[in-house]
Motif scaffolding. Structure first.
Motif, short mmCIF file in Angstrom:
data_model
loop_
_atom_site.label_atom_id
_atom_site.label_comp_id
_atom_site.label_asym_id
_atom_site.label_seq_id
_atom_site.Cartn_x
_atom_site.Cartn_y
_atom_site.Cartn_z
N GLU A 1 13.38 -13.60 9.50
CA GLU A 1 12.98 -14.96 9.17
C GLU A 1 11.99 -14.96 8.00
O GLU A 1 12.10 -15.79 7.08
N LEU A 2 11.04 -14.03 8.02
CA LEU A 2 10.08 -13.94 6.91
C LEU A 2 10.80 -13.56 5.63
O LEU A 2 10.51 -14.12 4.55
N ALA A 3 11.74 -12.62 5.71
CA ALA A 3 12.49 -12.20 4.52
C ALA A 3 13.29 -13.37 3.95
O ALA A 3 13.38 -13.54 2.72
N MET A 4 13.86 -14.19 4.82
CA MET A 4 14.61 -15.35 4.36
C MET A 4 13.69 -16.35 3.65
O MET A 4 14.06 -16.94 2.63
N ILE A 5 12.49 -16.52 4.18
CA ILE A 5 11.53 -17.43 3.53
C ILE A 5 11.17 -16.91 2.14
O ILE A 5 11.15 -17.66 1.16
N LEU A 6 10.89 -15.61 2.06
CA LEU A 6 10.54 -15.03 0.76
C LEU A 6 11.72 -15.06 -0.19
O LEU A 6 11.56 -15.23 -1.40
N ASN A 7 12.92 -14.91 0.37
CA ASN A 7 14.12 -14.91 -0.48
C ASN A 7 14.35 -16.27 -1.13
O ASN A 7 15.03 -16.36 -2.16
N LEU B 1 13.40 -16.19 -4.74
CA LEU B 1 14.39 -15.62 -5.67
C LEU B 1 15.61 -16.51 -5.78
O LEU B 1 16.22 -16.60 -6.85
N ALA B 2 15.99 -17.13 -4.66
CA ALA B 2 17.23 -17.90 -4.66
C ALA B 2 17.10 -19.21 -5.42
O ALA B 2 18.09 -19.74 -5.92
N ALA B 3 15.88 -19.76 -5.50
CA ALA B 3 15.70 -21.05 -6.17
C ALA B 3 15.97 -20.92 -7.66
O ALA B 3 15.39 -20.06 -8.33
N PRO B 4 16.85 -21.75 -8.23
CA PRO B 4 17.13 -21.68 -9.68
C PRO B 4 15.87 -21.86 -10.52
O PRO B 4 15.74 -21.27 -11.59
N ALA B 5 14.91 -22.66 -10.02
CA ALA B 5 13.70 -22.92 -10.80
C ALA B 5 12.85 -21.66 -10.96
O ALA B 5 12.01 -21.58 -11.87
N GLU C 1 0.83 -1.21 0.00
CA GLU C 1 0.00 0.00 0.00
C GLU C 1 0.86 1.26 0.00
O GLU C 1 0.53 2.25 -0.66
N THR C 2 1.96 1.23 0.72
CA THR C 2 2.87 2.39 0.73
C THR C 2 3.33 2.73 -0.68
O THR C 2 3.39 3.90 -1.06
N HIS C 3 3.66 1.71 -1.45
CA HIS C 3 4.14 1.93 -2.81
C HIS C 3 3.00 2.27 -3.76
O HIS C 3 3.05 3.26 -4.50
N TRP C 4 1.96 1.46 -3.76
CA TRP C 4 0.90 1.64 -4.74
C TRP C 4 0.13 2.94 -4.53
O TRP C 4 -0.33 3.56 -5.49
N SER C 5 -0.01 3.35 -3.27
CA SER C 5 -0.75 4.59 -3.02
C SER C 5 -0.01 5.81 -3.57
O SER C 5 -0.61 6.85 -3.81
N GLU C 6 1.30 5.66 -3.78
CA GLU C 6 2.11 6.74 -4.35
C GLU C 6 2.40 6.52 -5.83
O GLU C 6 3.19 7.24 -6.43
N GLY C 7 1.76 5.49 -6.41
CA GLY C 7 1.97 5.21 -7.83
C GLY C 7 3.31 4.59 -8.13
O GLY C 7 3.78 4.64 -9.26
N ARG C 8 3.98 3.99 -7.12
CA ARG C 8 5.30 3.41 -7.33
C ARG C 8 5.22 1.90 -7.39
O ARG C 8 4.50 1.26 -6.62
N ASP C 9 5.99 1.32 -8.31
CA ASP C 9 6.05 -0.13 -8.44
C ASP C 9 6.88 -0.71 -7.30
O ASP C 9 7.65 -0.02 -6.64
N ILE C 10 6.73 -2.02 -7.13
CA ILE C 10 7.59 -2.76 -6.20
C ILE C 10 7.82 -4.13 -6.81
O ILE C 10 6.90 -4.74 -7.36
N ASP C 11 9.07 -4.58 -6.76
CA ASP C 11 9.34 -5.93 -7.26
C ASP C 11 9.65 -6.82 -6.06
O ASP C 11 9.67 -6.39 -4.91
N LEU C 12 9.88 -8.09 -6.36
CA LEU C 12 10.05 -9.05 -5.28
C LEU C 12 11.30 -8.75 -4.46
O LEU C 12 11.31 -8.92 -3.23
N THR C 13 12.36 -8.31 -5.12
CA THR C 13 13.57 -7.96 -4.39
C THR C 13 13.30 -6.82 -3.41
O THR C 13 13.71 -6.88 -2.24
N GLU C 14 12.60 -5.79 -3.88
CA GLU C 14 12.25 -4.67 -3.00
C GLU C 14 11.39 -5.14 -1.84
O GLU C 14 11.57 -4.72 -0.70
N LEU C 15 10.44 -6.02 -2.14
CA LEU C 15 9.54 -6.49 -1.09
C LEU C 15 10.31 -7.23 -0.01
O LEU C 15 10.06 -7.06 1.19
N ILE C 16 11.28 -8.05 -0.42
CA ILE C 16 12.07 -8.81 0.55
C ILE C 16 12.90 -7.85 1.40
O ILE C 16 12.97 -7.98 2.64
#
Length: 861
Positions: free
Chosen positions: A248-254, A257-261, A206-221
Motif C-alpha cells: 500500500e505504501l509503495a502504491m502511494i509512492l508510485n 511517478l505515475a502522475a503525468p505532472a 541508509e542501506t544505500h548511502w552507507s555503501e556509497g550507492r545512489d537510490i532513485d525514486l523507482t528503486e525506493l518504491i
C-alpha cells in the motif's frame, strides 16, 4: 564608501523623519552569522533583500534564492541604460490602465523614476553595468518547464560525504528527505521514531548511502516492497511492516511517478549546489528558484531537498571566515515554526548553528513574525526590522529579540523605535556593532515590477541570456568523493579492457567494491534499463539465478559480433525468464522398464495470458544443477510482467507444464513375448537381439533335447546292435575262413584215401566239415543282412532326427525376430517438478566507446 562593504542605505533621523547623508555600510562577513528581515507588506522588505543580493553579486558572492511568491524574479530586471523601452515589457498593463496611462507613459515614468532615484542615492551607470556583468542570473522552476526545470530525483543520490565521519549529519538528511517525501504524498506529521513508514524508508536510504550507492525514486518504491534487509530492530521486516501494508505504501509512492505532472520533476538541472553557485568557467551565479506555482506540499518537499543539498555541499567546503555563498529564503513562514517540526526545520537549524564555520550565510525574510522559532534564530547575528502590521506582531518580535538577538536597546526603547518605522525604514540590529541603528534603504538597481507570473519566466531567462541546458561543472578541488573504508586494488574486480586474444574460459563478472561501482557504472546504469532492486514476486513463486557461463569473448561470439579491444563490462543485468524442469521416472516391471528422464524448458518470451507452447522452448543448455540461489552483487534487474508476477497464472502454467511432461515423456520398450524378453530405452537394439538369440538358443536346445531324446535312444539301441552284429560278423567270417580251410584239407585226404594214396578216411568226416563251413557261411550272410538292416534303421532314425532339428531350428529362428515395440507412459505420480519459477537470466552490460551493449552471459556451452 568602502568597496568591500555592502551599501544598504543611509542613516535615518527619527526626529526629522528624514535620511541623513551618512551611508549605511554592512560588512559581508557579518552575514556568516546570518540575518533575518521582518516587515509587513509594503514595508520595503523585498527592496532591502534585493539590495543585499545586489551587493552580494557585486562582491562576487554567489547565492541560492528561494522565491515562493515571484518577487525575486525582479533580480533579472537590471537595465544599465535605463531606457524606457527596456522597462516597457515588464510594466503591468492592468496597473497602467488603473492609472489611466498607456504602457509607453508608464514605462517613461518608471525609467525617469529609476534614473532620479539612483542618482539621489549616488548610484551611477557604471555600478548598474557592473551588476549586470557581476553574476549569471537564472530562474529555475521545479515541477515546470517555464524556466530551467529541476530534477529532484538527483537529490536521492548518495551525498559526497564519508559515511563513517558524517553518520549523524547524513542520518539527519535522510530523516528530512523521507519526511518531505512522505509529506508530498499526504503522509504529514509522522514521527520519525514511531512511524513505521518513516523507519522503513530511512533504513532503505541508509542501506544505500552507507555503501556509497545512489537510490532513485523507482528503486525506493521497489525496495519498499522488497527491502534490502531482513530485520528492522528485533523483528523481521514482515512482522514490523507486513508485506500487504508495504505494498500500500509503495502504491502511494508510485502515484508520484505515475502522475503525468511529475514528469517535469524528473528532468533538468540536478541539485548540484556547486553548479548552482558557479558556472563552468567559475563565474558566480544567482540561482532563483521560483515556487509560486507549486502546492504547499510540493513546496515543502522541494525546499527540504534543496536545503539538504546546500547543507551537504557546505560540509564539503573548507573553513572560512569570509562570506563564501548566500542562501536566501523570501518567506520562512511554515518552514521554521516554533513547535511543529516540518522536514525543512532540521537542515535550517543545523545550518543556522554550523554554516558560519564554512562561510555560508543565511538570509531569511518573513512578514509573519508571530509564527517563527526565535530560539532557533538565536544564532542570527543581524536583524532588519521594518514596519509591522499589528501590535501583536510587534510584541511577539520584541519577545523573540530578547532571547534571540542578544543585548541591545532596552525593550521600551526598541518598542518605540519600531513603532516609528515607515516605508523603507528599518532597525538594523547587528551583534557585531555596538548598538542598533535606524536606516532607510537605498534605491534598488533592479526594476521592481512586482510579482511576475510563470508565463513571463521564459522571457526573463532570455533577458538574462541563460543557457537552459543543465550545467554540471567539475567539482572544486576541495570536494572529493570518499569511501568509508579503503578498498583493495584488485585488478580482477575492476571493469577492464579485454583484448580480442583473451582465452574463452568462462569467467563470471565480479563487481567492484560498492563505492567504486557507484562511480564507475553510473553512466552505464543511466543508459541501460533495469533497477538495482529485484522486483518482488508473489508468494509461492520460486526464483533462480542462471549462472554466468560465458566469458566476454563467448558473449560477443554468441551475439554474432566481433569483440573490440576496448570492450568493458560495466555490470550485469538480469532479465526474467520462465524456467521449468521435471524429473520423470518411467517404471514397468513387466517390460523391464525402469528409467529416469529430465524434461526442461526455458521460456524467454511469454504471452501475458499465460499460454506457452512448451515444445518451442525445450531446454538443451548446461546442466540445471548449476542454477544458483544468489545473484551477482550490484546487478540490475529488468521489470517483471504477467504471467511471471501472477501467482494464479504461474500455478496454472506449472500444471500445464506437468501435463506436457506427461504427454511427452513416454519411452519405447522392445518386447519378444514368445521368448519373454523385454528391453527398455536404455537397451540397444543389438543388445536386445543378442538377448533374444541367447534365450531362443537355450529354448531351442531344450526343445531339441526333449524331442530327439527317444530317437537318440533308438539310434543308440540300433547302433549298439550294429556294433554287436559287426563284431559277430567278424567272428563269423573268421570262423567261415577256418571252416573252409578245414573242409578243403579233409576233402583232399578223403579222395586220396579212395585212391589208396593215404590212410583211408571215412567220407562222413569231410561232409561234416563241409556242412559246418556252410553253416559258418550262413552265419556270415545272416550277420551281413542284419548289419544292413540295422544301418537302414539307423539312417531312417537319423533322417527323422534331422527333420525334427530342422523344424525346431526354423521355428525358433522365426521366434527370435518376432520383436514388437511397446510405448510405456509415466504415471503422473512419478513426475516430480523440481524447478519451476522465475529464472533470472544474466546479460553483460558492455561499454564499447560511446555505445552500450547488452550481451548474453548465459547460454549453451
Amino acid at each position: 564608501m568602502s568597496e568591500s562593504n555592502f551599501y544598504l542605505g543611509r542613516l535615518f533621523d527619527s526626529k526629522t523623519a528624514k535620511a541623513t547623508s551618512t551611508p549605511i555600510e554592512y560588512d559581508p562577513a557579518d552575514l556568516t552569522t546570518h540575518a533575518v528581515v521582518t516587515g509587513m507588506t509594503g514595508s520595503g522588505k523585498t527592496g532591502l533583500c534585493i539590495s543585499l543580493l545586489e551587493e552580494a553579486a557585486l562582491q562576487g558572492v554567489p547565492a541560492i534564492i528561494i522565491d515562493p511568491k515571484g518577487d525575486l524574479t525582479n533580480l533579472i530586471l537590471h537595465f544599465p541604460d535605463l531606457a524606457p523601452q527596456d522597462f516597457q515589457p515588464w510594466i503591468d498593463p492592468e496597473m497602467a490602465r488603473r492609472a489611466s496611462k498607456t504602457l509607453e507613459q508608464a514605462a517613461n515614468e518608471a525609467s525617469s523614476s529609476w534614473r532620479s532615484g539612483l542618482k539621489e542615492w549616488g548610484i551611477g551607470p557604471d555600478r548598474l553595468l557592473a551588476l549586470k556583468n557581476a553574476a549569471q542570473f537564472a530562474i529555475f522552476t521545479p515541477g515546470s518547464d517555464a524556466g530551467i526545470p529541476v530534477s529532484v530525483l538527483s537529490s536521492l543520490a548518495a551525498p559526497d560525504l564519508d559515511w563513517e565521519t558524517n553518520r549523524e549529519v547524513l542520518r539527519e538528511r535522510i530523516s528530512s528527505t523521507v519526511t518531505a517525501l512522505l509529506g508530498l504524498v499526504g503522509l504529514n506529521d509522522l514521527d520519525p521514531i514511531r512511524s513505521r513508514e518513516h523507519i522503513l524508508l530511512s533504513n532503505i536510504f541508509e542501506t544505500h548511502w552507507s555503501e556509497g550507492r545512489d537510490i532513485d525514486l523507482t528503486e525506493l518504491i521497489l525496495q519498499t516492497q522488497t527491502p534490502p534487509f531482513d530485520k528492522l530492530g528485533a523483528f523481521s521486516v514482515d512482522t514490523f511492516f507486513p508485506q500487504k501494508d508495504r505494498m500500500e505504501l509503495a502504491m502511494i509512492l508510485n502515484n508520484i511517478l505515475a502522475a503525468p505532472a511529475f514528469e517535469t520533476w524528473r528532468e533538468g538541472q540536478s541539485l548540484d549546489v556547486q553548479s548552482l553557485l558557479y558556472t563552468a568557467d567559475g563565474r558566480p551565479r544567482h540561482s532563483i528558484f521560483y515556487l509560486a506555482h507549486l502546492s504547499d506540499g510540493e513546496r515543502m518537499f522541494f525546499v527540504t531537498l534543496l536545503l539538504s543539498a546546500v547543507e551537504t555541499w557546505m560540509r564539503t567546503q573548507s573553513g572560512s571566515s569570509s562570506l563564501r555563498a548566500l542562501l536566501y529564503m523570501d518567506e520562512i513562514y511554515g518552514y521554521l515554526p516554533p513547535t511543529a517540526v516540518p522536514p525543512s526545520k532540521g537542515p535550517l537549524l543545523r545550518m543556522l548553528k554550523q554554516a558560519r564555520a564554512f562561510g555560508l550565510g543565511l538570509l531569511l525574510a518573513t512578514q509573519n513574525p508571530v509564527d517563527i522559532d526565535y530560539k532557533a534564530l538565536s544564532n542570527t547575528g543581524t536583524w532588519f526590522i521594518g514596519k509591522l502590521q499589528t501590535e501583536r506582531d510587534k510584541n511577539r518580535l520584541l519577545d523573540g529579540l530578547e532571547s534571540a538577538a542578544g543585548a541591545g536597546l532596552p525593550r521600551a526603547a526598541m518598542d518605540k523605535l519600531i513603532s516609528s518605522l515607515g516605508k523603507r525604514v528599518f532597525v538594523m540590529h547587528n551583534v557585531h556593532e555596538k548598538a542598533p541603528v535606524l536606516m532607510q534603504t537605498r534605491w534598488v538597481m533592479n526594476f521592481l515590477a512586482g510579482p511576475l507570473t510563470r508565463n513571463q519566466i521564459p522571457a526573463l531567462n532570455q533577458l538574462a541570456n541563460v543557457d537552459i541546458a543543465p550545467q554540471t561543472p567539475p567539482a572544486p578541488a576541495s570536494v572529493s568523493r570518499t569511501v568509508s573504508k579503503p578498498q583493495p586494488s584488485v585488478e580482477s574486480l575492476q571493469p577492464v579492457s579485454v583484448p580480442s586474444s583473451v582465452n574463452s574460459q568462462p569467467s563470471a563478472y565480479t563487481p567492484p567494491p560498492a563505492a567504486e561501482t557507484n562511480r564507475q557504472t553510473k553512466a552505464a546504469n543511466q543508459k541501460s534499463d533495469g533497477s538495482l532492486t529485484k522486483p518482488p514476486l508473489p508468494a509461492g513463486v520460486r526464483e533462480y539465478y542462471l549462472p554466468q557461463n560465458f566469458s566476454l569473448p563467448e558473449a560477443f561470439q554468441s551475439a554474432g559480433r566481433a569483440m573490440p579491444a576496448q570492450a568493458m563490462i560495466q555490470g550485469v543485468l538480469y532479465r526474467p525468464s520462465l524456467l521449468a524442469a521435471a524429473q520423470v521416472r518411467i517404471l514397468d516391471r513387466k517390460y523391464g522398464v525402469d528409467t529416469e528422464a529430465t524434461r526442461a524448458a526455458l521460456v524467454d518470451s511469454l504471452d501475458r495470458r499465460g499460454i506457452v507452447r512448451w515444445d518451442e522452448f525445450a531446454y538443451a543448455g548446461p546442466s540445471l544443477d548449476k542454477v544458483e540461489t544468489m545473484p551477482v552483487p550490484a546487478a540490475r534487474y529488468s521489470g517483471i510482467d504477467s504471467p511471471l508476477n501472477d501467482s494464479k497464472l504461474m500455478t496454472a502454467l506449472q500444471k500445464d507444464f506437468t501435463d506436457w511432461v506427461f504427454r511427452n515423456s513416454s519411452v519405447t520398450a522392445r518386447a519378444n513375448t514368445a521368448l519373454k524378453v523385454y528391453g527398455g530405452p536404455d537397451v540397444s537394439q543389438a543388445d536386445f537381439m543378442k538377448a533374444c538369440a541367447d534365450t531362443a538358443r537355450d529354448a531351442r536346445d531344450a526343445e531339441m533335447s526333449k524331442k530327439t531324446a527317444a530317437i537318440d535312444k533308438k539310434i543308440k539301441s540300433w547302433e549298439d546292435k550294429l556294433i554287436r552284429e559287426e563284431r559277430e560278423l567278424r567272428q563269423d567270417q573268421e570262423d567261415l575262413k577256418n571252416r573252409n580251410i578245414e573242409a578243403g584239407i579233409n576233402g583232399v585226404e578223403a579222395v586220396a584215401g579212395l585212391f589208396g594214396l593215404g590212410r583211408k578216411k571215412s567220407l562222413s568226416t569231410p561232409m561234416s566239415k563241409l556242412r559246418m563251413a556252410q553253416n559258418a557261411k550262413e552265419d556270415v550272410r545272416e550277420s551281413e543282412e542284419s548289419i544292413t538292416q540295422y544301418k537302414r534303421e539307423i539312417a531312417a532314425l537319423q533322417r527323422e532326427r534331422e527333420q525334427i532339428v530342422s523344424e525346431v531350428n526354423d521355428r525358433w529362428g522365426h521366434v527370435v525376430n518376432d520383436v514388437s515395440e511397446i510405448t510405456i507412459n509415466p504415471k503422473k505420480t512419478d513426475i516430480y517438478v523440481n524447478l519451476f519459477g522465475v529464472a533470472w537470466k544474466p546479460y553483460y552490460v558492455v561499454q564499447v566507446g560511446d555505445e552500450m551493449l547488452e550481451l548474453p552471459a548465459f547460454g549453451a556451452e
